[in-house]
Write an enzyme that holds these catalytic residues in place. Sequence first.
Site, PDB file in Angstrom:
ATOM      1  N   GLN A  38      -0.898  21.160  -9.091  1.00 30.82           N
ATOM      2  CA  GLN A  38       0.033  20.567 -10.183  1.00 30.82           C
ATOM      3  C   GLN A  38      -0.341  21.425 -11.325  1.00 30.82           C
ATOM      4  O   GLN A  38       0.632  21.545 -12.154  1.00 30.82           O
ATOM      5  CB  GLN A  38      -0.106  18.987 -10.319  1.00 30.82           C
ATOM      6  CG  GLN A  38       0.859  18.573 -11.502  1.00 30.82           C
ATOM      7  CD  GLN A  38       1.486  17.231 -11.278  1.00 30.82           C
ATOM      8  OE1 GLN A  38       1.092  16.456 -10.377  1.00 30.82           O
ATOM      9  NE2 GLN A  38       2.127  16.861 -12.310  1.00 30.82           N
ATOM     10  N   GLY A  40      -2.624  24.130 -11.730  1.00 31.89           N
ATOM     11  CA  GLY A  40      -2.813  25.533 -11.642  1.00 31.89           C
ATOM     12  C   GLY A  40      -3.481  26.238 -10.394  1.00 31.89           C
ATOM     13  O   GLY A  40      -2.866  25.710  -9.310  1.00 31.89           O
ATOM     14  N   ASP A 156      -4.593   9.168  -4.837  1.00 29.92           N
ATOM     15  CA  ASP A 156      -3.648  10.117  -3.703  1.00 29.92           C
ATOM     16  C   ASP A 156      -4.390  10.608  -2.826  1.00 29.92           C
ATOM     17  O   ASP A 156      -4.792  11.925  -2.578  1.00 29.92           O
ATOM     18  CB  ASP A 156      -3.353  11.439  -4.799  1.00 29.92           C
ATOM     19  CG  ASP A 156      -2.176  12.395  -4.400  1.00 29.92           C
ATOM     20  OD1 ASP A 156      -1.386  11.901  -3.315  1.00 29.92           O
ATOM     21  OD2 ASP A 156      -2.127  13.529  -4.635  1.00 29.92           O
ATOM     22  N   ASP A 347      14.621  21.004 -25.883  1.00 33.83           N
ATOM     23  CA  ASP A 347      13.983  21.725 -26.766  1.00 33.83           C
ATOM     24  C   ASP A 347      14.050  23.400 -26.459  1.00 33.83           C
ATOM     25  O   ASP A 347      13.201  24.170 -27.055  1.00 33.83           O
ATOM     26  CB  ASP A 347      12.474  21.267 -26.646  1.00 33.83           C
ATOM     27  CG  ASP A 347      11.713  21.523 -25.476  1.00 33.83           C
ATOM     28  OD1 ASP A 347      12.307  22.140 -24.493  1.00 33.83           O
ATOM     29  OD2 ASP A 347      10.593  21.214 -25.413  1.00 33.83           O
ATOM     30  N   ASP A 421      22.652  38.063  16.603  1.00 32.40           N
ATOM     31  CA  ASP A 421      23.552  37.862  17.984  1.00 32.40           C
ATOM     32  C   ASP A 421      24.119  36.433  18.009  1.00 32.40           C
ATOM     33  O   ASP A 421      24.267  36.145  18.993  1.00 32.40           O
ATOM     34  CB  ASP A 421      22.525  38.227  19.147  1.00 32.40           C
ATOM     35  CG  ASP A 421      21.184  37.318  19.201  1.00 32.40           C
ATOM     36  OD1 ASP A 421      21.068  36.624  18.272  1.00 32.40           O
ATOM     37  OD2 ASP A 421      20.772  37.150  20.201  1.00 32.40           O
TER      38      ASP A 421
END
Length: 484
Positions: A38, A40, A156, A347, A421
């Site tokens: 997430q 790097g 996680d 932004d 094909d």
Amino acid sequence: MGCYSSKNLKQSKRTILEKPFVDIGKVYILGDELGQGQFGITRKCVEKTSGKTYACKTILKTNLKSREDEEAVKREIRIMKHLSGEPNIVEFKKAYEDRDSVHIVMEYCGGGELFKKIEALSKDGKSYSEKEAVEIIRPIVNVVKNCHYMGVMLRDLKPENFLLSSTDKNATVKAIDFGCSVFIEEGEVHRKFAGSAYYIAPEVLQGKYGKEADIWSAGIILYILLCGKPPFVTEPEAQMFSEIKSAKIDVDSESWKFIDVKAKHLVNRMLNRNPKERISAAEVLGHPWMKDGEASDKPIDGVVLSRLKQFRDMNKLKKVALKVIAANLSEEEIKGLKTLFTNIDTDKSGTITLEELKTGLTRLGSNLSKTEVEQLMEAADVDGNGTIDIDEFISATMHRYRLDRDDHVYQAFQHFDKDNDGHITKEELEMAMKEHGVGDEVSIKQIITEVDTDNDGKINFEEFRTMMRSGSSLQPQRELLPIK
């Protein structure tokens, strides 16, 4: 999903680690990429003074969108230091920072992903046994036990976050990723949504959970080891989450016919929906099925290994096809999506943050819950950097928006059908999958068997279209976008 905030943070010259900048290139020779996450990229590196090999996780500061993200990086480093010395946890070496990035140097695990251990145990045409499944799940549960004892909740837990220390047959299983992990007090309750779809505990979906959620995730890994797939794979993802919260957990179907009753008992204890009644990590390790000599050494049905490979590779095939579709959309076709992207990207940074997504969806008339928006963000954020760029946005929004169009699906089909094909042969599929670093001969054969409904050994367009539109981890939350 995920573990990080997405509020904008203007870049400052202050350090994150609050120590002098170091040129990582003067200390290590950075080599091949090992993986991306997430924040790097992780690369193999060699220490110049000693010649020793390590892994270096490089986190770009531009990917840290909030103070919370910066704190998450510092927390990950603190947790790795805190857990240092645990046998099944990757050893932390040192953290560095320069003007652009934070670098976490750690033990290099040369044996590859945990799945390779499963493949290594399955040789001469035989599948692995329940006893060997214990060898795989035990170190995972041991990590959970030690982390909980040390006051850390993983949040996680999934097979991808475990590697093998070496290529040796007796290599140690190592937990490598603590980006989602947090320190936790006994009985403390967390509310922030975190985790990965198949492995997430029901109480996490309900927004009130503790360390027991890690046991559920470990239970899902064990379930997959024993029958080849997770208990809940329904699409869209919202439906899968509903089933995680309430549907019956199957340990009685044909897939479980030859699995020991003790193993089924353990799975049920680990996947108890009441966290207070769920078995602890220490109790899992002391369970009769887990104790030395108790688990059967009779090979598990060979189809389980095939299912495992298929489960891993099928979604990758669809991702390759989706990339082809997205790349072939004309400027005219994506003009409206680009306008929508610009409207949400308030932004004008060129990326959409979680806050911008929430606000934008509300303006579009969506009444999604905070959790659903976070799930949508996770689904759309393909490179996992915490924001959605224009390509990810188009891929995500066109998923529902474009897969109903035969011409787009046909473009993807033609990418695989090299000789035009009208059929994708095993050789053509193998060529395309290897081009993208996906699949092996056995799993590719299994994919063809699954998709080839007329059993002619090839995939025609109708079969390919059915596969693309059937349930997959790619479809779910992207359909929540209010785009018609």
